[in-house]
Scaffold this active site. Sequence first.
Site, PDB file in Angstrom:
ATOM      1  N   ASP A   1     -12.092 -10.141   7.546  1.00 47.67           N
ATOM      2  CA  ASP A   1     -11.808  -8.866   6.988  1.00 47.67           C
ATOM      3  C   ASP A   1     -13.196  -8.181   6.424  1.00 47.67           C
ATOM      4  O   ASP A   1     -13.025  -6.916   6.645  1.00 47.67           O
ATOM      5  CB  ASP A   1     -10.847  -9.079   5.508  1.00 47.67           C
ATOM      6  CG  ASP A   1     -10.683  -7.993   5.003  1.00 47.67           C
ATOM      7  OD1 ASP A   1      -9.677  -7.042   5.205  1.00 47.67           O
ATOM      8  OD2 ASP A   1     -11.393  -7.608   3.694  1.00 47.67           O
TER       9      ASP A   1
ATOM     10  N   LYS B   1     -14.897  -4.480   7.721  1.00 43.24           N
ATOM     11  CA  LYS B   1     -15.328  -3.596   6.875  1.00 43.24           C
ATOM     12  C   LYS B   1     -16.898  -3.104   7.090  1.00 43.24           C
ATOM     13  O   LYS B   1     -17.303  -2.085   6.932  1.00 43.24           O
ATOM     14  CB  LYS B   1     -15.354  -3.789   5.377  1.00 43.24           C
ATOM     15  CG  LYS B   1     -13.592  -3.680   4.976  1.00 43.24           C
ATOM     16  CD  LYS B   1     -13.349  -4.582   3.801  1.00 43.24           C
ATOM     17  CE  LYS B   1     -12.001  -4.612   3.340  1.00 43.24           C
ATOM     18  NZ  LYS B   1     -11.652  -5.735   2.366  1.00 43.24           N
TER      19      LYS B   1
ATOM     20  N   VAL C   1       0.906  -1.088   0.010  1.00 38.59           N
ATOM     21  CA  VAL C   1      -0.053   0.176   0.005  1.00 38.59           C
ATOM     22  C   VAL C   1       0.929   1.281   0.064  1.00 38.59           C
ATOM     23  O   VAL C   1       0.739   1.946  -0.807  1.00 38.59           O
ATOM     24  CB  VAL C   1      -0.883   0.073   1.192  1.00 38.59           C
ATOM     25  CG1 VAL C   1      -1.827   1.171   1.273  1.00 38.59           C
ATOM     26  CG2 VAL C   1      -1.945  -1.297   1.071  1.00 38.59           C
TER      27      VAL C   1
ATOM     28  N   GLU D   1      -4.632 -10.333   2.675  1.00 42.65           N
ATOM     29  CA  GLU D   1      -4.164  -9.760   3.885  1.00 42.65           C
ATOM     30  C   GLU D   1      -2.710 -10.726   3.964  1.00 42.65           C
ATOM     31  O   GLU D   1      -2.505 -11.752   3.634  1.00 42.65           O
ATOM     32  CB  GLU D   1      -4.856  -9.966   4.852  1.00 42.65           C
ATOM     33  CG  GLU D   1      -6.160  -9.050   4.930  1.00 42.65           C
ATOM     34  CD  GLU D   1      -6.048  -7.688   4.709  1.00 42.65           C
ATOM     35  OE1 GLU D   1      -5.158  -7.039   5.525  1.00 42.65           O
ATOM     36  OE2 GLU D   1      -6.406  -7.114   3.827  1.00 42.65           O
TER      37      GLU D   1
HETATM   38  N1  HSE Z   1      -7.493  -8.336   1.478  1.00 39.07           N
HETATM   39  C1  HSE Z   1      -8.249  -7.418   1.395  1.00 39.07           C
HETATM   40  C2  HSE Z   1      -9.611  -8.151   0.254  1.00 39.07           C
HETATM   41  C3  HSE Z   1      -7.807  -6.139   0.754  1.00 39.07           C
HETATM   42  O1  HSE Z   1      -9.323  -9.070  -0.203  1.00 39.07           O
HETATM   43  O2  HSE Z   1     -10.474  -7.354   0.090  1.00 39.07           O
HETATM   44  C4  HSE Z   1      -8.481  -4.966   0.765  1.00 39.07           C
HETATM   45  O3  HSE Z   1      -9.066  -4.352   1.969  1.00 39.07           O
END
Ligand code: HSE
Length: 317
Positions: free
Chosen positions: A208, A212, A14, A197
């Site tokens: 993940d 979100k 990133v 990740e």
């Molecule tokens: N590992 C996350 C995904 C990256 O695959 O969505 C983006 O947040």
Amino acid sequence: MAKHKILIIGFGTVGQGFYELFHEKQVSIGLEDTVVSEVIDAKFGFIKNFGPDIITQLKGGKTFEKADVFKTIRNSEADIVCEFTWVNIKDGEPAFSHIEEALSAGKHVITTNKGPIALRYERLHELAAESKLKLRFKGTVMSGTPSFNILELLPGIHVQKVRGIFNGTSNFILTEMAHGKSFDEVLRLAQSMGYAEADPTLDVDGFDAALKAVIFSKVIGWTKHDLNSMDIKGIRDISSSDASAGVKLLASMDSESASVKPVHLSPDDLFSNINGVMNAAEITTDTLGKIFVAGPGAGRKETAQAVLSDLVEVINN
Ligand code: HSE
């Protein structure tokens, strides 16, 4: 003299992606007088006064002297700190403390790190508000594709419900499994493409996407959701035939409950057409009914776009 200076903490996919995109777009977005003045990274060390070829140098094996991150933040001349370290879903560290230190030192913060925002948003939001500083985190949900930030364009709107495909890696795996590839093979591909990740269990076990969902909820004001209260299930048990039959990993939230789980979608559900690393959000509102946004949810340049959007907002507003 540069008008704005940026300190980058964490110079992996990133950080480097943002560094490259910033230099590519700097003139077109009117930020000629902004510079990335310092970089600190656990592997590469503390880098200052570097030239445009810094990424090439690092790829060639060059490293710099290590420095204390907290001292670096305090002593930095930068007015904007970009935090891009690894995601920790237990307590959000070390990113949480980096952000707290930066805000306490009077610096605006941009992060793509889901840990501190999902787990300790209230504290960081309060600290930023008290100090009249910006804390921006667009890249935490759907990378550079507009997601919760479209609500900034819709004053007064009331959100009733959100559904989303929020994990690019899982969606990519399900799409490829539907085409006959094996789970392990596609996961390796997702890792090589920079989607997964550092710890890919976060992707495939639903955490993940859950982070979100929590972040999206907090922006809306649904503060009660967290990883402990949510129903979270990933895609580990999904077979190729489930994937072919239209199973997707779907997050669903309203003011009372939130979940992430594989759902069998009917072909006329818009989400059934969201394939590969694409993400999407369906936001049900009082004035517009359903709003649907879709686009890439992960990737180097895609996440860098989110940081660029936040940077322009921090500097111009
Ligand atoms: N590992 C996350 C995904 C990256 O695959 O969505 C983006 O947040």
